[in-house]
Scaffold this motif. Structure first.
Motif, PDB file in Angstrom:
ATOM      1  N   TYR A  31     114.767   7.032  68.709  1.00 51.19           N
ATOM      2  CA  TYR A  31     113.652   6.095  68.738  1.00 51.19           C
ATOM      3  C   TYR A  31     114.141   4.696  68.381  1.00 51.19           C
ATOM      4  CZ  TYR A  31     110.279   9.843  69.191  1.00 51.19           C
ATOM      5  OH  TYR A  31     109.556  10.899  69.653  1.00 51.19           O
ATOM      6  N   THR A  32     113.623   3.703  69.069  1.00 51.50           N
ATOM      7  CA  THR A  32     113.908   2.309  68.762  1.00 51.50           C
ATOM      8  C   THR A  32     112.583   1.579  68.612  1.00 51.50           C
ATOM      9  OG1 THR A  32     114.013   1.708  71.091  1.00 51.50           O
ATOM     10  CG2 THR A  32     116.086   2.297  70.039  1.00 51.50           C
ATOM     11  N   TYR A  33     112.624   0.441  67.950  1.00 52.43           N
ATOM     12  CA  TYR A  33     111.427  -0.369  67.760  1.00 52.43           C
ATOM     13  C   TYR A  33     111.442  -1.534  68.732  1.00 52.43           C
ATOM     14  CZ  TYR A  33     110.679   2.217  63.470  1.00 52.43           C
ATOM     15  OH  TYR A  33     110.457   3.217  62.565  1.00 52.43           O
ATOM     16  N   VAL A  34     110.293  -1.791  69.350  1.00 46.73           N
ATOM     17  CA  VAL A  34     110.130  -2.913  70.258  1.00 46.73           C
ATOM     18  C   VAL A  34     109.055  -3.812  69.662  1.00 46.73           C
ATOM     19  CG1 VAL A  34     109.500  -3.606  72.594  1.00 46.73           C
ATOM     20  CG2 VAL A  34     110.743  -1.481  72.224  1.00 46.73           C
ATOM     21  N   GLU A  35     109.378  -5.100  69.512  1.00 49.20           N
ATOM     22  CA  GLU A  35     108.449  -6.052  68.916  1.00 49.20           C
ATOM     23  C   GLU A  35     108.034  -7.087  69.954  1.00 49.20           C
ATOM     24  OE1 GLU A  35     109.990  -7.932  65.447  1.00 49.20           O
ATOM     25  OE2 GLU A  35     110.737  -6.055  64.611  1.00 49.20           O
ATOM     26  N   SER A  36     106.804  -7.565  69.822  1.00 52.44           N
ATOM     27  CA  SER A  36     106.318  -8.599  70.708  1.00 52.44           C
ATOM     28  C   SER A  36     105.236  -9.407  70.008  1.00 52.44           C
ATOM     29  CB  SER A  36     105.761  -7.977  71.983  1.00 52.44           C
ATOM     30  OG  SER A  36     105.329  -8.971  72.863  1.00 52.44           O
ATOM     31  N   ILE A  37     105.205 -10.709  70.271  1.00 57.92           N
ATOM     32  CA  ILE A  37     104.173 -11.589  69.728  1.00 57.92           C
ATOM     33  C   ILE A  37     103.295 -12.024  70.893  1.00 57.92           C
ATOM     34  CG2 ILE A  37     103.718 -13.775  68.575  1.00 57.92           C
ATOM     35  CD1 ILE A  37     106.346 -13.413  67.108  1.00 57.92           C
ATOM     36  N   MET A  38     101.984 -11.791  70.754  1.00 58.64           N
ATOM     37  CA  MET A  38     101.061 -12.063  71.860  1.00 58.64           C
ATOM     38  C   MET A  38      99.667 -12.354  71.326  1.00 58.64           C
ATOM     39  SD  MET A  38     100.751  -8.151  73.022  1.00 58.64           S
ATOM     40  CE  MET A  38     102.403  -7.805  72.487  1.00 58.64           C
ATOM     41  N   ALA A  39      98.762 -12.675  72.238  1.00 55.71           N
ATOM     42  CA  ALA A  39      97.364 -12.896  71.883  1.00 55.71           C
ATOM     43  C   ALA A  39      96.736 -11.560  71.457  1.00 55.71           C
ATOM     44  CB  ALA A  39      96.610 -13.477  73.064  1.00 55.71           C
ATOM     45  N   PRO A  40      95.807 -11.583  70.512  1.00 54.05           N
ATOM     46  CA  PRO A  40      95.205 -10.333  70.028  1.00 54.05           C
ATOM     47  C   PRO A  40      94.519  -9.505  71.112  1.00 54.05           C
ATOM     48  CG  PRO A  40      94.593 -12.162  68.604  1.00 54.05           C
ATOM     49  CD  PRO A  40      95.315 -12.743  69.767  1.00 54.05           C
ATOM     50  N   GLU A  41      94.020 -10.149  72.163  1.00 61.02           N
ATOM     51  CA  GLU A  41      93.335  -9.419  73.236  1.00 61.02           C
ATOM     52  C   GLU A  41      94.301  -8.545  74.040  1.00 61.02           C
ATOM     53  OE1 GLU A  41      93.256 -13.039  73.425  1.00 61.02           O
ATOM     54  OE2 GLU A  41      91.713 -12.954  71.883  1.00 61.02           O
ATOM     55  N   LEU A  42      95.582  -8.868  74.038  1.00 60.29           N
ATOM     56  CA  LEU A  42      96.559  -8.158  74.860  1.00 60.29           C
ATOM     57  C   LEU A  42      97.264  -7.018  74.135  1.00 60.29           C
ATOM     58  CD1 LEU A  42      98.197 -11.313  76.468  1.00 60.29           C
ATOM     59  CD2 LEU A  42      96.391  -9.890  77.422  1.00 60.29           C
ATOM     60  N   VAL A  43      97.026  -6.873  72.832  1.00 60.26           N
ATOM     61  CA  VAL A  43      97.763  -5.889  72.034  1.00 60.26           C
ATOM     62  C   VAL A  43      97.509  -4.457  72.500  1.00 60.26           C
ATOM     63  CG1 VAL A  43      98.026  -4.907  69.733  1.00 60.26           C
ATOM     64  CG2 VAL A  43      97.949  -7.379  70.020  1.00 60.26           C
ATOM     65  N   ASN A  44      96.245  -4.057  72.665  1.00 59.45           N
ATOM     66  CA  ASN A  44      95.950  -2.673  73.064  1.00 59.45           C
ATOM     67  C   ASN A  44      96.528  -2.340  74.421  1.00 59.45           C
ATOM     68  OD1 ASN A  44      94.639  -1.940  70.739  1.00 59.45           O
ATOM     69  ND2 ASN A  44      92.647  -2.640  71.468  1.00 59.45           N
ATOM     70  N   ASN A  45      96.487  -3.279  75.347  1.00 60.87           N
ATOM     71  CA  ASN A  45      97.049  -3.062  76.679  1.00 60.87           C
ATOM     72  C   ASN A  45      98.570  -2.874  76.584  1.00 60.87           C
ATOM     73  OD1 ASN A  45      97.208  -2.822  79.442  1.00 60.87           O
ATOM     74  ND2 ASN A  45      97.250  -5.028  79.782  1.00 60.87           N
ATOM     75  N   TRP A  46      99.247  -3.665  75.767  1.00 57.41           N
ATOM     76  CA  TRP A  46     100.693  -3.573  75.620  1.00 57.41           C
ATOM     77  C   TRP A  46     101.103  -2.258  74.951  1.00 57.41           C
ATOM     78  CZ3 TRP A  46     104.063  -3.780  71.291  1.00 57.41           C
ATOM     79  CH2 TRP A  46     105.406  -3.981  71.604  1.00 57.41           C
ATOM     80  N   LEU A  47     100.332  -1.822  73.958  1.00 61.53           N
ATOM     81  CA  LEU A  47     100.666  -0.581  73.259  1.00 61.53           C
ATOM     82  C   LEU A  47     100.429   0.647  74.132  1.00 61.53           C
ATOM     83  CD1 LEU A  47      99.242  -1.342  69.719  1.00 61.53           C
ATOM     84  CD2 LEU A  47     101.630  -1.083  70.341  1.00 61.53           C
ATOM     85  N   SER A  48      99.527   0.566  75.090  1.00 63.02           N
ATOM     86  CA  SER A  48      99.238   1.737  75.916  1.00 63.02           C
ATOM     87  C   SER A  48     100.275   1.957  77.026  1.00 63.02           C
ATOM     88  CB  SER A  48      97.848   1.609  76.535  1.00 63.02           C
ATOM     89  OG  SER A  48      97.820   0.530  77.439  1.00 63.02           O
ATOM     90  N   LYS A  49     101.129   0.987  77.265  1.00 60.60           N
ATOM     91  CA  LYS A  49     102.164   1.150  78.300  1.00 60.60           C
ATOM     92  C   LYS A  49     103.190   2.165  77.900  1.00 60.60           C
ATOM     93  CE  LYS A  49     101.964  -3.470  80.198  1.00 60.60           C
ATOM     94  NZ  LYS A  49     102.698  -4.703  80.401  1.00 60.60           N
TER      95      LYS A  49
END
Length: 49
Positions: A31-49
């Protein structure tokens, strides 16, 4: 298996969130960790990928 961590970041004009998720490598199975900084509206969409 997923881990969800979201921290709120606030700059002078924009509200941003830092999201961290665990991703399993197809080659090694580790397992590796992936980090990203984005607008709060896009977080759920990014995590579901």
């Amino acid at each position: 298996m997923a881990k969800k961590t979201v921290a709120s970041l606030q700059t002078s004009s924009k509200r941003l969130s830092k999201a961290i998720k665990m991703v399993k490598s197809p080659k090694t199975g580790a397992y590796t960790y992936v980090e990203s900084i984005m607008a709060p509206e896009l977080v759920n969409n990014w995590l579901s990928k």
